[in-house]
Structure formats: C-alpha cells, structure tokens
Design an enzyme around this catalytic site. Structure first.
Site, PDB file in Angstrom:
ATOM      1  N   ARG A  18      33.468  93.258  38.371  1.00 25.49           N
ATOM      2  CA  ARG A  18      33.706  91.877  37.978  1.00 25.49           C
ATOM      3  C   ARG A  18      32.540  91.387  37.121  1.00 25.49           C
ATOM      4  NH1 ARG A  18      34.299  88.624  43.256  1.00 25.49           N
ATOM      5  NH2 ARG A  18      34.618  86.913  41.767  1.00 25.49           N
ATOM      6  N   LYS A  29      34.157  92.802  51.748  1.00 24.34           N
ATOM      7  CA  LYS A  29      34.860  91.720  52.440  1.00 24.34           C
ATOM      8  C   LYS A  29      36.030  91.175  51.621  1.00 24.34           C
ATOM      9  CE  LYS A  29      31.752  87.977  50.916  1.00 24.34           C
ATOM     10  NZ  LYS A  29      32.744  87.237  50.127  1.00 24.34           N
ATOM     11  N   ASP A  30      36.050  91.445  50.320  1.00 22.59           N
ATOM     12  CA  ASP A  30      37.133  90.954  49.469  1.00 22.59           C
ATOM     13  C   ASP A  30      38.290  91.944  49.344  1.00 22.59           C
ATOM     14  OD1 ASP A  30      35.781  88.572  48.895  1.00 22.59           O
ATOM     15  OD2 ASP A  30      34.718  89.470  47.195  1.00 22.59           O
ATOM     16  N   THR A  46      32.356  74.927  51.277  1.00 28.00           N
ATOM     17  CA  THR A  46      32.763  76.319  51.465  1.00 28.00           C
ATOM     18  C   THR A  46      34.259  76.412  51.214  1.00 28.00           C
ATOM     19  OG1 THR A  46      32.955  78.195  52.974  1.00 28.00           O
ATOM     20  CG2 THR A  46      33.087  76.001  53.961  1.00 28.00           C
ATOM     21  N   ARG A  76      37.557  80.766  57.394  1.00 31.07           N
ATOM     22  CA  ARG A  76      36.737  81.128  58.554  1.00 31.07           C
ATOM     23  C   ARG A  76      35.508  80.244  58.648  1.00 31.07           C
ATOM     24  NH1 ARG A  76      32.093  83.518  58.593  1.00 31.07           N
ATOM     25  NH2 ARG A  76      32.333  84.365  56.503  1.00 31.07           N
ATOM     26  N   ARG A  77      34.784  80.096  57.543  1.00 30.14           N
ATOM     27  CA  ARG A  77      33.577  79.272  57.580  1.00 30.14           C
ATOM     28  C   ARG A  77      33.901  77.809  57.866  1.00 30.14           C
ATOM     29  NH1 ARG A  77      31.194  82.219  52.207  1.00 30.14           N
ATOM     30  NH2 ARG A  77      30.034  83.908  53.249  1.00 30.14           N
ATOM     31  N   ARG A 123      34.854  76.509  45.136  1.00 33.12           N
ATOM     32  CA  ARG A 123      34.797  77.855  44.581  1.00 33.12           C
ATOM     33  C   ARG A 123      33.615  77.890  43.621  1.00 33.12           C
ATOM     34  NH1 ARG A 123      39.589  80.505  43.729  1.00 33.12           N
ATOM     35  NH2 ARG A 123      38.238  82.172  42.957  1.00 33.12           N
ATOM     36  N   ASN A 143      30.383  80.554  41.526  1.00 28.10           N
ATOM     37  CA  ASN A 143      29.362  81.553  41.800  1.00 28.10           C
ATOM     38  C   ASN A 143      28.222  80.960  42.621  1.00 28.10           C
ATOM     39  OD1 ASN A 143      27.572  80.233  39.965  1.00 28.10           O
ATOM     40  ND2 ASN A 143      28.494  81.326  38.257  1.00 28.10           N
ATOM     41  N   ARG A 155      27.058  76.859  43.199  1.00 25.32           N
ATOM     42  CA  ARG A 155      27.130  76.247  44.528  1.00 25.32           C
ATOM     43  C   ARG A 155      25.771  75.682  44.928  1.00 25.32           C
ATOM     44  NH1 ARG A 155      31.311  79.921  48.131  1.00 25.32           N
ATOM     45  NH2 ARG A 155      32.496  80.773  46.397  1.00 25.32           N
ATOM     46  N   CYS A 212      42.349  88.967  54.157  1.00 26.07           N
ATOM     47  CA  CYS A 212      40.896  89.083  54.159  1.00 26.07           C
ATOM     48  C   CYS A 212      40.194  87.741  54.068  1.00 26.07           C
ATOM     49  CB  CYS A 212      40.427  90.016  53.030  1.00 26.07           C
ATOM     50  SG  CYS A 212      41.023  89.617  51.381  1.00 26.07           S
TER      51      CYS A 212
END
Length: 342
Positions: A10, A80-81, A124, A128-129, A146, A148, A152, A242
């Site tokens: 990416r 994780k992705d 976030t 989950r978070r 969302r 990078n 954030r 995921c």
C-alpha cells in the site's frame, strides 16, 4: 543480470516503512535487489467507516489481485487487516517476529483513558476499540475516524480531538515520534487487541520460484506464527470479520501458549471472555503440511503450516478452535456481527 524482486505494498507512510524493512531483509537473504511497487487498495480510496466496510479484505484485495496477475512477486500486509480465508493460489510465506501488540491512547497531556472527562472526544474507527473505550469510560464521545497515523495525531495536536487510539506497532515502525503528545499503553490482559496486531504477513504465489520462497521463509518466526494462528482461528470460528469487536492475544512463554479472547457488545456494555493456557512443548521438528494457505520450507525459516498432532501450529489452531467454541457456548454469537467472508 538477475531482475529485482518486486514487493507490492500500500502507499501509506506506514505501509511503505514496514515494507522497506521486509525488502531489506529479503534482499540480504536472496542477494537480489528488491523494489517497492505501490498499489492502491479499496480501503485507501473508500472512506466509509470500518464498521461499514466490515471484514471483506478492503486493505488486501487490490494487492492480492496484483500479485495473482504477476505485477509483483510478493506482498507485505499488516496481518490484522487480512481476512482469515486464504485465497487459492496464494500462500503466507513468512510471519516475521511480532512487534508490540498493544494499543495506545494518545493525548495532549497524558490523561489516562479512564480519567478523561465526560464528553472527551476520542477518535477511532475500530468497532473493537470503540467497545473497549466505552467499557473503560462510558462518558466518552467517540468519533469514528479514518486516516493515516500522522493525520490522526494532528487532530489531537490541533484540539479537534482529545485523544486517539492507535496500534503501538504502527507508531514504532514510523519512528515513535509523537510531536509532543503523550501515549498511554493499554495492557493486553484487560485490552486484548485485533487478531494478528503487531504482526506482518509476507504473501506470495504458490508457484513462485523455490529460491524466492526460501528467501522469504528466512523471515518467518514460528512463535509469532503460532500465536497469530490461535488468535485468527478464534476469529474464523466465530465467523466474524477482521474489524469485528473481538480482541484476542496469544503468546508463548516457558513452553506454554497463553490465549485471551474477548467478544464485546458494540456499545461496550457486555463482554464474554476466555483465558486458556496449554502446554505446547515439546513439538516435533518436522510437522506435516496440511493447510495449502501456508508455505513450508525445510530448515530454520519454516512456514509453519503443520496440522498433525505434534505440530506447534496445529496445536495453536486447536487451542483457538476450542476457545471460540467455548465463547459461542457462552453466547458470543449474540454479540459479534457475522460475516459471509472473513
């Protein structure tokens, strides 16, 4: 002259940084130059919430299409992705040693998450978070964001948000610079993270040359692969995407594999968890291949795809399956969104 190996990645700063780390290691192992091939994924252009995108592999599908089409020779993913289902014709050739699997809360002044005042704006995009943050401090005002890592952090620095929750490994791979902000690391016992968080996956075609496969296999760390196998098996058996509100973390210490898995209600009000510790040593030196999604080479850089009774990876998978079964028995299916494709 031997052509360079092409590493598909990416385009984000984090993806390029971690891909360059792998490229340098593969170049040293293979004696060949490795060049990066930036590829745009659906997740890079689709700005929808992660909760809407679900577990459809939006950060991986475009890269995998390029790999299958021969536009690159191997890929580096944030594990994780990755969906838990492995595409036909592709294999995970290596899982390098895992970095810090924890999440961190980044604020301007170091105030812990539980002590943030009512209405504090926390950013976030992870379901989950979100669930974990609300469970720790239900007074928070969660903002679904969302972007990078740098963007954030800038939103906290500029006062738009009071805190963001990020992966510790991502910050570390970008050099660890927070620009004056403060980070609180969240312990994995109370705050288990996404299956595979902190780990990378090196993926290639099943028909890639033996020399290339052998070079990639030198990066593999069996303990990391065992841990992430247990974690991702939980996710797979739960039939969750995921980006579902599921936290898992496994590790191997003193011959024991320890697994913690927690399923959260989206609002954080309820959770169902399990802890398992299982002896996994001694293991057989040469377990038998069974899973075509994992490459295997003989020697120290093995691909950890065992499925016999004595193999470490097989044991890890069984531990994950048993943990997921117990979670389902306790009602986890009522909490976790199901995915047709994981």
């Amino acid at each position: 002259m031997t052509a360079p190996l092409r590493l598909g990645t990416r385009r984000s700063a984090l993806a390029l940084a971690q891909s360059q780390m792998v490229a340098d290691a593969v170049a040293a192992a293979s004696g060949r130059e490795v060049e990066l091939v930036p590829i745009v994924s659906e997740g890079d252009v689709n700005r929808a919430s992660l909760s809407q995108l679900g577990g459809r592999g939006v950060f991986a599908n475009g890269l995998r299409e390029a790999l299958a089409a021969g536009r690159c020779d191997f890929l580096v993913h944030s594990l994780k992705d990755l969906p838990t289902a492995q595409p036909e014709g592709l294999v995970i050739a290596a899982t390098p040693p895992r970095e810090d699997a924890r999440d961190v809360v980044v604020t301007r002044d170091g105030t812990p998450l539980h002590a943030l005042e009512a209405g504090a704006r926390v950013g976030t995009g992870s379901p989950r978070r979100i669930a974990q943050a609300l469970r720790h401090n239900p007074r928070l005002d969660i903002h679904d964001i969302r972007g990078n890592v740098d963007s954030r952090l800038a939103r906290v620095r500029d006062g738009e948000l009071d805190a963001v929750i990020l992966a510790a490994a991502g910050i570390s791979r970008l050099g660890g610079e927070l620009g004056g902000l403060r980070a609180e690391a969240l312990g994995l016992a109370e705050w288990p993270t996404a299956p595979g968080q902190g780990s990378l996956a090196v993926e290639t075609r099943a028909d890639i040359g033996a020399d290339t496969l052998a070079a990639l296999a030198t990066l593999d760390d069996e303990a990391t692969r065992a841990a992430i196998t247990a974690e991702r098996t939980v996710l797979s058996v739960l039939d969750a995407g995921c980006h579902a509100p599921v936290g898992t973390h496994a590790s191997i210490a003193d011959g024991d594999l320890r697994l913690r898995a927690v399923v959260y209600a989206l609002d954080g009000a309820h959770r169902i968890g399990i802890d398992r510790t299982v002896r996994v040593e001694p293991v057989r030196a040469e377990p038998v291949r069974a899973d075509p999604g994992y490459a295997r080479e003989t020697g120290s850089g093995n691909g950890a795809d065992a499925a016999d009774d004595g193999g470490l990876i097989a044991r890890a998978a069984r531990i994950g399956r048993e943990a997921a079964r117990r979670l389902l028995e306790r009602g986890a299916a009522d909490l976790v969104p199901r995915e047709s494709t994981t």
